[in-house]
Design a protein around this motif. Structure first.
Motif, PDB file in Angstrom:
ATOM      1  N   LYS A   2       0.808  -1.218   0.017  1.00 49.86           N
ATOM      2  CA  LYS A   2       0.069   0.021   0.046  1.00 49.86           C
ATOM      3  C   LYS A   2       0.717   1.330   0.089  1.00 49.86           C
ATOM      4  N   SER A  16     -15.133   8.242  -4.495  1.00 48.65           N
ATOM      5  CA  SER A  16     -14.882   6.722  -4.171  1.00 48.65           C
ATOM      6  C   SER A  16     -16.245   6.255  -3.192  1.00 48.65           C
ATOM      7  N   LYS A  18     -17.770   2.995  -0.507  1.00 54.62           N
ATOM      8  CA  LYS A  18     -17.138   1.622   0.140  1.00 54.62           C
ATOM      9  C   LYS A  18     -17.932   0.456  -0.342  1.00 54.62           C
ATOM     10  N   ASN A  19     -17.050  -0.472  -0.695  1.00 51.79           N
ATOM     11  CA  ASN A  19     -17.456  -1.712  -1.273  1.00 51.79           C
ATOM     12  C   ASN A  19     -16.871  -2.929  -0.660  1.00 51.79           C
ATOM     13  N   ASP A  20     -17.135  -4.026  -0.991  1.00 46.25           N
ATOM     14  CA  ASP A  20     -16.684  -5.322  -0.630  1.00 46.25           C
ATOM     15  C   ASP A  20     -15.600  -5.731  -1.437  1.00 46.25           C
ATOM     16  N   SER A  21     -15.101  -5.054  -2.263  1.00 51.92           N
ATOM     17  CA  SER A  21     -13.705  -5.263  -3.142  1.00 51.92           C
ATOM     18  C   SER A  21     -12.562  -5.706  -2.147  1.00 51.92           C
ATOM     19  N   LYS A  22     -11.833  -6.569  -2.544  1.00 48.74           N
ATOM     20  CA  LYS A  22     -10.425  -6.897  -1.795  1.00 48.74           C
ATOM     21  C   LYS A  22      -9.419  -6.078  -1.843  1.00 48.74           C
ATOM     22  N   GLN A  24      -8.516  -1.776  -1.829  1.00 47.99           N
ATOM     23  CA  GLN A  24      -8.952  -0.531  -1.323  1.00 47.99           C
ATOM     24  C   GLN A  24      -8.158   0.664  -1.768  1.00 47.99           C
ATOM     25  N   LEU A  25      -8.434   1.865  -1.527  1.00 45.73           N
ATOM     26  CA  LEU A  25      -7.497   3.054  -1.901  1.00 45.73           C
ATOM     27  C   LEU A  25      -6.189   2.975  -1.316  1.00 45.73           C
ATOM     28  N   ASP A  27      -4.010   0.556  -2.292  1.00 53.41           N
ATOM     29  CA  ASP A  27      -3.432  -0.692  -2.623  1.00 53.41           C
ATOM     30  C   ASP A  27      -2.589  -0.488  -3.964  1.00 53.41           C
ATOM     31  N   THR A  43     -12.528   3.886  -5.833  1.00 55.07           N
ATOM     32  CA  THR A  43     -13.242   2.537  -5.706  1.00 55.07           C
ATOM     33  C   THR A  43     -14.716   2.751  -6.218  1.00 55.07           C
ATOM     34  N   PHE A  49     -12.569  -0.937  -9.458  1.00 54.30           N
ATOM     35  CA  PHE A  49     -11.646   0.100  -9.177  1.00 54.30           C
ATOM     36  C   PHE A  49     -11.007   0.729 -10.139  1.00 54.30           C
TER      37      PHE A  49
END
Length: 87
Positions: A2, A16, A18-22, A24-25, A27, A43, A49
């Motif tokens: 990161k 951006s 919030k989501n359930d993606s693996k 995040q900002l 990364d 995201t 993303f």
């Protein structure tokens, strides 16, 4: 991996969500079939993303880049990486 400040890699003020993606900002990801490395700078609601280098992508196209890959394919990011905590 990161980066310390993902804002440094953005050219625009992206919204951006919030989501359930693996991912995040901030990364640092590598495109699985291209060895292209990007920083997640936005995201989306659907889990996709945007990166600074290859635009929009989904979880299935990328994975977190290793330190070795960053050193090999995008060495200039090394100075911006979050230092990992060691015990």
């Amino acid at each position: 991996m990161k980066v310390i400040n993902h804002f440094k890699f953005r050219l625009f003020d992206y919204d951006s969500y919030k989501n359930d993606s693996k991912f995040q900002l901030g990364d640092v990801v590598i495109k699985i079939n291209d060895n292209e490395i990007g920083v997640v700078i936005q995201t989306h609601k659907d889990g996709d993303f945007r990166t600074d280098m290859f635009g929009n992508a989904s979880d299935s196209e990328c994975r977190i880049a290793t330190l070795e890959e960053i050193n090999k394919f995008r060495k200039e990011l090394l100075k911006d990486l979050v230092k990992s905590k060691t015990k």
